[in-house]
Write a protein that holds these residues in place. Structure first.
Motif, PDB file in Angstrom:
ATOM      1  N   GLY A 180      27.085 -34.709   1.853  1.00 15.18           N
ATOM      2  CA  GLY A 180      28.345 -34.215   2.391  1.00 15.18           C
ATOM      3  C   GLY A 180      29.483 -34.564   1.457  1.00 15.18           C
ATOM      4  O   GLY A 180      29.351 -35.400   0.562  1.00 15.18           O
ATOM      5  N   ASP A 181      30.625 -33.918   1.660  1.00 17.99           N
ATOM      6  CA  ASP A 181      31.808 -34.159   0.848  1.00 17.99           C
ATOM      7  C   ASP A 181      32.786 -35.054   1.600  1.00 17.99           C
ATOM      8  O   ASP A 181      32.731 -35.176   2.830  1.00 17.99           O
ATOM      9  N   GLY A 182      33.712 -35.637   0.866  1.00 15.95           N
ATOM     10  CA  GLY A 182      34.726 -36.466   1.504  1.00 15.95           C
ATOM     11  C   GLY A 182      35.533 -37.241   0.483  1.00 15.95           C
ATOM     12  O   GLY A 182      35.276 -37.165  -0.726  1.00 15.95           O
ATOM     13  N   ALA A 183      36.521 -37.977   0.978  1.00 18.28           N
ATOM     14  CA  ALA A 183      37.368 -38.805   0.119  1.00 18.28           C
ATOM     15  C   ALA A 183      37.843 -40.020   0.900  1.00 18.28           C
ATOM     16  O   ALA A 183      37.980 -39.971   2.131  1.00 18.28           O
ATOM     17  N   THR A 184      38.091 -41.110   0.183  1.00 18.71           N
ATOM     18  CA  THR A 184      38.619 -42.323   0.799  1.00 18.71           C
ATOM     19  C   THR A 184      39.732 -42.904  -0.056  1.00 18.71           C
ATOM     20  O   THR A 184      39.801 -42.665  -1.267  1.00 18.71           O
TER      21      THR A 184
END
Length: 336
Positions: A158-162
């Protein structure tokens, strides 16, 4: 002077892909069995023109609702999904966020071990007196690299950012780190075409692996069994070495948060490390394997579940593409 994690925020794209969605696309694949074994129900993919930089901006803006961005004096950006080959995406991110121009900013290309590396870099910058407030950002859009018929990797990633703020502290709340590298396994998780070695091919050959998964050398390839073997052979002993490095017995650890690759692998590691289930955090069912994002997302979710404001001692270990691994000791609380 020490360092501490003040806060973490994360963003997932709006494009939610359920196991039912994938089952409709691949009716011959048993996604019920996949869900039971791997522990992933949903994953989120970037929309058409949405990039890792877009997600990174959103994660940072969410963090800035809690912290003053004008106090940030260093930006570290971990991604394998850069906006361009050059310039470094961190420079673009600095401008988009409206950070001061006297900040340091750089990218580094690491995957599943990347967040732990970033924590160690932030700690070093602070303890050496070069920085007081470091913004550590991770962001990935692996979905753009996966062949549309590669059902295994489509199901996993999955994609994402933090965004994480690491700042000075009178107490040392970030401990010591250890690292590992074995570049002989670089071909176990790789995109062969598109950089300096091989150009993207206009009509690349279709290749297959596993149970009729297909990909090309323009796309992400992962040798799952070899990655599992590498993890099984290295990470349990390495985790114990991280404990020794920090002179802390396993009994005094509140939690362990390892890279959230898949539930089967994590449960295997838990048994090898010999730690209780309640101390070994697993939560990837609603985001999948988001690469460098998995540990900070898990830390944020863990913080929400804490009932008191006491600091908790947490061992963090990342491992994967490279082959690369890293581990360390941190302290977090419910306000993270």
């Amino acid at each position: 002077m020490g360092a501490q994690i003040l806060g973490i925020e994360y963003i997932l794209p709006s494009n939610k892909i359920t196991n039912k969605d994938l089952s409709d696309k691949f009716p011959d694949y048993d996604f019920e069995k996949f869900e039971e074994k791997v522990g992933i129900k949903n994953r989120y993919w970037a929309n058409g023109g949405q990039t890792a930089l877009d997600l990174a901006i959103d994660a940072c803006e969410k963090l800035f609702k809690r912290f003053n961005k004008s106090e940030i004096d260093y930006l570290i950006y971990c991604t394998q999904s850069p906006e361009y080959f050059l310039p470094t995406t961190a420079c673009i991110l600095q401008n988009k966020l409206g950070l001061n121009k006297n900040v340091g900013a750089f990218d580094y290309n690491l995957g599943c071990s990347g967040y732990v590396y970033g924590l160690s870099l932030a700690k070093a910058l602070i303890e050496s007196g070069q920085s007081k407030n470091v913004l550590l950002v991770t962001s990935e859009t692996y979905s753009k690299y996966i062949h549309p018929q590669d059902k295994s990797n489509l199901a996993i990633f999955g994609d994402g950012a933090t965004a994480t703020l690491i700042s000075t502290s009178s107490a040392n709340k970030i401990g010591d780190f250890l690292f590992g590298t074995d570049g002989s396994g670089a071909d176990k998780l790789i995109i062969k075409n598109g950089a300096g070695k091989n150009k993207l091919e206009f009509s690349p050959s279709l290749l297959s692996y596993g149970s009729d998964n297909v990909y090309t050398d323009n796309h992400l390839y992962m040798n799952g069994p070899e990655i599992f073997n590498f993890t099984a052979e290295n990470i349990p002993n390495f985790t114990n070495e991280v404990l020794l490095k920090n002179s802390i017995p396993k009994s005094e650890i509140d939690f362990m948060v390892l890279h959230q690759a898949n539930a089967f692998m994590l449960e295997f590691l838990r048994k090898r490390i010999k730690i209780e289930k309640e101390k070994f955090y697993i939560d990837l069912e609603d985001s999948g394997n988001t690469v460098s994002n998995t540990i900070p997302i898990a830390l944020k979710k863990l913080g929400r579940k804490l009932l008191d404001e006491e600091d908790k001692k947490v061992i963090v270990v990342g491992f994967g593409v490279g082959l690369s691994w890293a581990g360390g000791l941190i302290n977090i609380n419910k306000n993270i």
